[in-house]
Design a protein around this motif. Sequence first.
Motif, mmCIF file in Angstrom:
data_model
loop_
_atom_site.group_PDB
_atom_site.id
_atom_site.type_symbol
_atom_site.label_atom_id
_atom_site.label_comp_id
_atom_site.label_asym_id
_atom_site.label_seq_id
_atom_site.Cartn_x
_atom_site.Cartn_y
_atom_site.Cartn_z
ATOM 1 N N ALA A 11 0.818 -1.113 -0.003
ATOM 2 C CA ALA A 11 -0.278 -0.369 0.049
ATOM 3 C C ALA A 11 1.004 1.394 -0.230
ATOM 4 O O ALA A 11 0.839 1.818 -0.464
ATOM 5 C CB ALA A 11 -1.029 -0.026 1.137
ATOM 6 N N THR B 115 -6.820 -6.900 5.834
ATOM 7 C CA THR B 115 -6.850 -4.972 4.148
ATOM 8 C C THR B 115 -5.823 -4.309 3.297
ATOM 9 O O THR B 115 -4.377 -5.190 4.686
ATOM 10 C CB THR B 115 -8.202 -4.046 5.056
ATOM 11 O OG1 THR B 115 -7.333 -4.028 6.281
ATOM 12 C CG2 THR B 115 -8.925 -4.628 5.788
ATOM 13 N N LEU B 116 -5.754 -4.194 2.975
ATOM 14 C CA LEU B 116 -4.668 -3.895 2.307
ATOM 15 C C LEU B 116 -3.765 -2.583 3.431
ATOM 16 O O LEU B 116 -2.112 -2.762 3.526
ATOM 17 C CB LEU B 116 -5.011 -2.627 0.928
ATOM 18 C CG LEU B 116 -4.026 -1.967 0.069
ATOM 19 C CD1 LEU B 116 -3.189 -3.080 -0.631
ATOM 20 C CD2 LEU B 116 -4.432 -1.149 -0.621
ATOM 21 N N ASP C 20 -9.937 0.085 -0.925
ATOM 22 C CA ASP C 20 -9.341 0.473 -1.130
ATOM 23 C C ASP C 20 -9.206 1.112 -2.516
ATOM 24 O O ASP C 20 -9.120 0.732 -3.774
ATOM 25 C CB ASP C 20 -8.108 -1.083 -2.360
ATOM 26 C CG ASP C 20 -7.860 -1.338 -3.709
ATOM 27 O OD1 ASP C 20 -6.933 -0.700 -2.925
ATOM 28 O OD2 ASP C 20 -8.105 -2.129 -4.300
#
Lengths: 499, 499
Positions: free
Chosen positions: B76, B186-187, B461
């Motif tokens: 990320a 999650t990202l 995202d």
Amino acid sequence: MLDQFDPRLDAEFPPVDRQALRARLAPLLPAGGYLDGAEALRAYESDGLPAYRSLPAAVVLPETLEQVRTVMKACAELGVPVVTRGAGTGLSGGALPFPGGVLLVMSKFSKILEIDPVALTARVQPGVRNLAVSEAAAPHGLFYAPDPSSQLACSIGGNVAENAGGVHCLKYGLTVHNILAVQVVTLDGEVLTLGGPAADAAGLDLMALFTGSEGLLGVVTEVLLRLQPLPETTRLILAAFDDVGRAAQAVAAIMAAGVVPAGLEMMDGPALRAAEDFARAGYPKDAAAILLCEIDGQAEDVAEEIERVSALLRESGAAEVRIARDEDERRRFWAGRKGAFPAMGRLAPDYYCIDGTIPRKSLPFVLAEMGRLADVHGLGVANVFHAGDGNLHPLILYDANLDGDLAKAEALGGAILELCVSVGGSITGEHGVGREKINQMCVQFSEAEVNAFHALKAAFDPQGLLNPGKAIPTLARCAEYGGMHVHNGALPFAHLERF
Amino acid sequence: MLDQFDPRLDAEFPPVDRQALRARLAPLLPAGGYLDGAEALRAYESDGLPAYRSLPAAVVLPETLEQVRTVMKACAELGVPVVTRGAGTGLSGGALPFPGGVLLVMSKFSKILEIDPVALTARVQPGVRNLAVSEAAAPHGLFYAPDPSSQLACSIGGNVAENAGGVHCLKYGLTVHNILAVQVVTLDGEVLTLGGPAADAAGLDLMALFTGSEGLLGVVTEVLLRLQPLPETTRLILAAFDDVGRAAQAVAAIMAAGVVPAGLEMMDGPALRAAEDFARAGYPKDAAAILLCEIDGQAEDVAEEIERVSALLRESGAAEVRIARDEDERRRFWAGRKGAFPAMGRLAPDYYCIDGTIPRKSLPFVLAEMGRLADVHGLGVANVFHAGDGNLHPLILYDANLDGDLAKAEALGGAILELCVSVGGSITGEHGVGREKINQMCVQFSEAEVNAFHALKAAFDPQGLLNPGKAIPTLARCAEYGGMHVHNGALPFAHLERF
């Protein structure tokens, strides 16, 4: 738990100019479709959880998809909060009006549009009553399985909003398992079709996301329901136990044996005695608990399962196992269960119905612990619940006229829900979070999870206008309530092993 | 349909500095957990849809939750696309690497953490093979129901990502109906627990949203699966028909009678003859179509249903109805069905397997129309599919060495999927959209619906780094492909009535 509805805590909107609101919305609606007189508004001040009351600025009753679209767009442009309401039978305050906002009432969407006996589907508007679907499907030998106890009055749109359950969801699943598609209108007036009549749908599963979303994402305007064939035979067993824990263990034994009853309900001593006095169901009044286990299907198979379950109940220590002799006795046994809530009036002036779920194996522990909590709080609790799927409905008994009694009931309710979470359960089984359980969401979920909910909500409603203050707590609220729950790091289910 | 993977069309990212990527990621991973040699990358250039190939900048193989978290956070921060891969058996190109991005391979997450025979659950890591769950559950008399044909090789994480089905999902449901909770990263490296062991979960249904999200929202790191009791008895009927349409009508008749077979499969003449030559299953080679109908449950009940289904098949015009005499013959009948795909090699050098769903009642129409489309495109089609839930798997026969044949197959595949949409069906039943069906998403969904998908994706995202170019088309792509489909205005299901 039942703090008064304080919108400042969760959402703030400028006061609405009521003249301007009327000028903008009334022309979009049919005659009588815009209400803002004090008396009319008063009729909508609460839903099935009357402990909360507040008044909207206006009630709107659209009759067409186009009217819903234009009303939603107008509210978005005006920045006015919108709460959608079905039949208003919900028990968590989900349809409680936002003070000074718009209450969008879907009761005019009351048509069954199509029953398709080949596809086993019913296409209905959201204002159709739950039971009306099964009545319309019956001539085709079909029924709609989810059966919340309010099924006579509650409507399909509300069932979708709350992901409603009922006695039969043990075998047939919750609402989300019994719908194929929903048509929804978003805040910006777009019409989306989510899901479809085929077995799987492409793209992200927005249908499941909308089901149980408690009016936070959009308005349901049409639903494609899955129907089930009516079972050939239905039979019911009543088992009585001298000990609540043993009844709970019998539930685990039945489920572990691979039997899937159509319903598996438990009532404890206080509940069954009140129900018996009220409904004359024929329950054994000296029992500590009874189980009602319904088996449906084809006749031979049902007969065999009835034998098997009876044996399991006896092995689990049931003092008495009775198989309803006929349809009349079966109805009577159910009448007691269905009358249990109103029967509570015989035990106390008021009761507060809690709704939480737990893994089945924790039933004996949770029932014992709940008794301990009731003693600590100095209130009685009667238990009537969907034991098979671990969906508890403790009824907290109190007297609203006694100073401090309601506050005690609220505190005990919160403690029971937090007990559910501590064994890996959930703060709701079928009633939703609504306004009622907003604080317990902070216990159920971590900060990252609550943030994920907010991000999803914002994807559909960046202004936060749809049902503000419900279902998802602000992080500020959680901090005030006493910090967020955090799962046990890398092994989120590991805490279950303690029980 | 199989245009080459052109990331410029759907997503653009600056070129990755491979040295910097290695310097940042390799220290986060165990020895051998970071691969960027040409030969190693080549092994991951495609998944089960080898028509698409592209090379990632690096393959990472984390072994712990913490490694997944730190890798995701690093990607990320670097702005590098991440594609997650399970066993790589997917048929829609969902695990095709993003050129120059990171391929996150979850194969080291291969532990079955717990089988709980009371709760009827299995807690597993995502790299566990599908069949391994049923093998581990068998000593407890349990099994995991979803059974994609790749079940020997495919892994649970991929099953969740694609919402996998299989022969038995007619009775037992898709993956989403057979999981209780997922842990995801999650990202931004957050760990979320979605769903839970109890019957219902509070808050928005993120578990269902993640199921079938094709790696667009996060990475699955642990799954709580629902197990089913192994049926006491399983029996299989083979019915032969002189006419494909009559076989399709028999499917509708069985389902409308309220029977829920464990599996209900159809093979048409070309498919059954190739399968028979390949597997010697004992199929009647002169039939225009055969149905395989499996019934499971308790012995008496199965016997009764077998009688009922046999009668329905005869009434529907079956030329022959054979009940597998014993377990050996039952296995042989299935061996033909399971060998049908490899058997296609006898009909043509190459085949392209399409995956779409339609409402059951449209089966006769769609089968006829598909034959017409095949003629128009000048290619053969063999049909082997899950008839009970309307999940079609037409196998388009072509020769990759003949100039233009692949393009013809692609065009026919697209036309068949669009035919499915036109009768109210879906462009995927169990294989997902992936890269393969990205254009057909424009036909399936309206602009507002595609926008809703993008908004949800962005909630998890915002940079669009997770599996870019898959599952959700850009509106620019749809415009280029030829405009968006728009549902018929106010009545989105009304178009079904045409059929």
